[in-house]
Design an enzyme around this catalytic site. Sequence first.
Site, short mmCIF file in Angstrom:
data_model
loop_
_atom_site.label_atom_id
_atom_site.label_comp_id
_atom_site.label_asym_id
_atom_site.label_seq_id
_atom_site.Cartn_x
_atom_site.Cartn_y
_atom_site.Cartn_z
N LYS A 121 -73.23 34.21 7.94
CA LYS A 121 -72.33 35.36 8.16
C LYS A 121 -73.07 36.55 8.76
CE LYS A 121 -70.90 35.61 3.87
NZ LYS A 121 -71.38 34.34 3.29
N THR A 122 -74.20 36.90 8.17
CA THR A 122 -74.92 38.09 8.63
C THR A 122 -75.38 37.91 10.07
OG1 THR A 122 -75.63 38.64 6.38
CG2 THR A 122 -76.90 39.57 8.20
N GLU A 165 -68.63 41.46 8.08
CA GLU A 165 -69.02 40.30 7.31
C GLU A 165 -68.06 40.18 6.13
OE1 GLU A 165 -72.98 38.79 4.87
OE2 GLU A 165 -73.21 40.06 6.64
#
Length: 464
Positions: A121-122, A165
């Site tokens: 995600k990051t 995110e």
Amino acid sequence: MKPGLPTAMERPHFIGIGGAGMSGIAKILAQRGARVAGSDARDSETAEALRAHGATVHIGHAADHLAPGSTCVVVSSAIRADNPELARAAELGIPVVHRSDALAALMDGLRPIAVAGTHGKTTTTSMLAVSLSALGLDPSYAIGGDLDAPGSNAHHGEGDIFVAEADESDRSFHKYAPQVAIILNAELDHHANYASMEEIYESFETFVGKVVPGGTLVVAHGQAGAAEIARRVAGRAGLTVVTYGEAEDADVRITKITPRGLTSEVTVLLDGRPLTFTVSVPGRHYAHNAVAALAAGVALGIPAHNLASALGKYTGVKRRLQLKGEAAGVQVIDSYAHHPTEMTADLEAIRGAAGDSRILVVFQPHLFSRTQELGTEMGRSLALADASVVLDIYPAREDPVPGVTSEIIIAAARAAGADVTPEHDKAAVADVIAGMAKPGDLVLTMGAGDVTDLGPQILARLSN
């Protein structure tokens, strides 16, 4: 005040303001004109970066840190019910807002891209933030990690895109209404909140249900969990599903990934046309993240060739295979990987870039619950390294669980043929690694806890 500042957040107080998710929201609110205050357990570069934006940051938690004029108190799921500032908020009748609700309010009126999935995600959110910024679109964004400096995890932009995110760990991503949702993968993790894969699937289905009518779901084709979610939501009215991956029937098909040292060259087939671009981080996993970002941007109407070129501007995010330095011919790299899939992906990426160099890992398990459920798989992942040092479990928000220690990982690693050294004293690790490392070796500090602090210590010890 700048447009888009909710009235209830004109004077917010954040409990745990230095956290990755909380600090980003606090920064955006400060940039929008809010009088931000908060507290954190310890001082940090992130806290100092927030002060530079006008925020008041207290160190430690105490009831008198909460100003009576605060319009709301923002918390994350990690804040315990007995926190003195939370108790004071109840006494004063100040509304308590979960960070996901605060983030959802900041997205209101914009075109959000929400990035979800058990791993990546990051990185994917960062790739979108950097590439959209490089194209002059000035997006707002909130990321779970710093791009290039403390406090660079968030930005209030003048453009109409908001990249966020979306954290599935506590189901908080159900609060968002994205125009484009990305699901990178779905695996059983976050064991304190999910008891089965069926619960994971249901949670992601709820997330997909929040995509605005006419919106798009970008989903990994080759990942079993993500593919199951795509199957479950197929045919939903008002939802366009775009798959990406290496399979021939993927909508955005990856036809080639060519490693080039610590970078990769990726070729995709999009609308029947080949497109090649560079990803400035190594490994197949990160190449897939870049293609997910490409598909999401295209779904918002951004020309694919422009976005592909801009993705090359991304050079990494802190703690995601971040080179910390080199000393005595040894490179030290920091990895946030703490789930077996992430650990395997990062070790395979480094192995592909390392050639004949040895890979030494300093691994710190994160959470007792995760170690209890996945410790054996973590140990097997460590077998990809030439040698590993395993620390005690970093508890974060959890209390110890009887019988759950790093020994679960160590035993599994040794059973898989790994060379593993247990180390209970974190302060001794720099000396241990200095005794093991030889010129040409690569050292990875790996885990989601404070193992990241060891990189500079190892470099300093190697220098001496």
